[in-house]
Scaffold this motif. Structure first.
Motif, short mmCIF file in Angstrom:
data_model
loop_
_atom_site.label_atom_id
_atom_site.label_comp_id
_atom_site.label_asym_id
_atom_site.label_seq_id
_atom_site.Cartn_x
_atom_site.Cartn_y
_atom_site.Cartn_z
N MET A 31 139.21 48.00 33.28
CA MET A 31 137.88 47.60 33.73
C MET A 31 137.98 46.50 34.78
O MET A 31 138.75 45.56 34.59
N ALA A 32 137.26 46.66 35.86
CA ALA A 32 137.22 45.59 36.86
C ALA A 32 135.93 44.80 36.68
O ALA A 32 134.85 45.37 36.51
N LEU A 33 136.08 43.49 36.72
CA LEU A 33 134.93 42.60 36.60
C LEU A 33 134.67 42.03 37.99
O LEU A 33 135.53 41.33 38.55
N ILE A 34 133.53 42.38 38.57
CA ILE A 34 133.23 41.92 39.92
C ILE A 34 131.99 41.03 39.91
O ILE A 34 131.27 40.96 38.91
N GLY A 35 131.74 40.40 41.02
CA GLY A 35 130.57 39.52 41.12
C GLY A 35 130.87 38.40 42.08
O GLY A 35 132.03 38.07 42.32
N PRO A 36 129.82 37.81 42.64
CA PRO A 36 130.04 36.74 43.61
C PRO A 36 130.68 35.51 42.97
O PRO A 36 130.69 35.38 41.74
N SER A 37 131.17 34.63 43.81
CA SER A 37 131.74 33.38 43.32
C SER A 37 130.69 32.65 42.48
O SER A 37 129.52 32.58 42.87
N GLY A 38 131.10 32.17 41.32
CA GLY A 38 130.17 31.46 40.44
C GLY A 38 129.44 32.36 39.46
O GLY A 38 128.63 31.88 38.65
N ALA A 39 129.73 33.68 39.49
CA ALA A 39 129.03 34.62 38.61
C ALA A 39 129.41 34.45 37.14
O ALA A 39 128.65 34.84 36.26
#
Ligand code: ADP
Ligand code: ADP
Length: 237
Positions: A31-39
């Motif tokens: 599983m890849a966990l993505i999101g902007p910096s600070g997410a």
């Protein structure tokens, strides 16, 4: 299998880094966990291995509730989680083989003779894995003589030498060029799959996540805003 329920983290500064995250990662799933910096991506990984204490919620690995453990039991449970880091976290003055074997031990001895304490089977397994990642010709090189891609391959093998049930991978390619990044992602995914490990890869690069992971979870401001197949990810997420 990793089961996260209602995971919440509020730092003493008041920052709500995770806001009731629930997530199950079955064995064998990458599983890849993505999101902007600070997410909240790093906070999530650190709540799983308990480098950060969650404010609320539970984390279970198999039958073990990690969020209940302390002391020796926690140290034992951490041995079941292989960590791969952005900055590799190798011991610079030690060789490739020494770094790799330290994964089996869980710590690095202060004198070199600890190497001789390893059974031949451990050394053979280390060679097999180093061969798998194309580094078996470099066992005696010091870590500080390696390129970034080579260091990360050592980091991967060290994590696997723990015989983990779970891989926690924090921005593995953030310090690497695009071509090397793809090589490293491919290796992590292939090896996790071969061994049937659950893996969470915290990764900033959405394209890499889509290319290599079978499931993508998007975090935003501490909440899950996407959970699905790479193909279902739209640009708005
Ligand atoms: P990401 O890994 O997605 O960039 P983080 O988990 O590092 O996100 O950060 C999530 C939020 O928690 C951010 O608002 C960040 O400022 C805050 N945060 C992270 N670590 C700490 C800390 N040690 N103390 C206080 N706030 C923190
Ligand atoms: P790879 O793609 O296998 O990671 P690179 O193409 O980045 O390797 O590097 C090629 C060669 O340059 C390697 O054999 C490595 O020994 C050497 N090298 C690269 N970066 C460094 C560094 N920071 N310090 C020492 N040697 C390096």
């Amino acid at each position: 299998m990793l089961v996260i329920e209602g995971l919440t983290k509020r730092y003493p500064t008041g920052d709500l880094a995770l806001d009731g995250v629930s997530l199950t990662v079955p064995d064998g799933q990458v599983m890849a966990l993505i999101g902007p910096s600070g997410a909240g991506k790093s906070t999530l990984i650190r709540c799983v291995n308990r480098l950060v204490e969650p404010t609320a919620g539970t984390v279970r690995l198999g039958d073990t509730e990690l969020t209940r453990l302390g002391g020796l039991a926690l140290r034992r449970a951490r041995r079941r989680m292989g960590m791969i880091f952005q900055e590799y976290a190798l011991v610079e003055r030690l060789t490739v083989m020494e770094n790799v074997l330290s994964g089996r031990l869980g710590y690095v001895g202060f004198w070199r003779s600890w190497l001789r304490r390893f059974p031949l089977s451990d050394i053979e397994e280390a060679f097999r894995l180093l061969n798998r990642v194309g580094l078996d010709h470099m066992v005696d090189k010091r870590a500080d003589a390696l390129s970034g891609g080579q260091r990360q391959r050592v980091g991967i093998v060290r994590a696997l030498m723990q015989n983990p049930d779970l891989l926690l991978v924090d921005e593995p390619t953030a310090s690497l060029d695009p071509k090397t990044s793809r090589q490293i992602m491919r290796l992590i995914v292939e090896l996790a799959k071969e061994r049937g490990l659950a893996a969470i890869i915290n990764i900033h690069d959405v394209m890499l996540a889509q290319q290599f992971a079978e499931r993508i979870v998007g975090l935003h401001a501490g909440r899950i805003v996407f959970d699905g197949a790479p193909g279902a990810l739209t640009p708005e997420v």
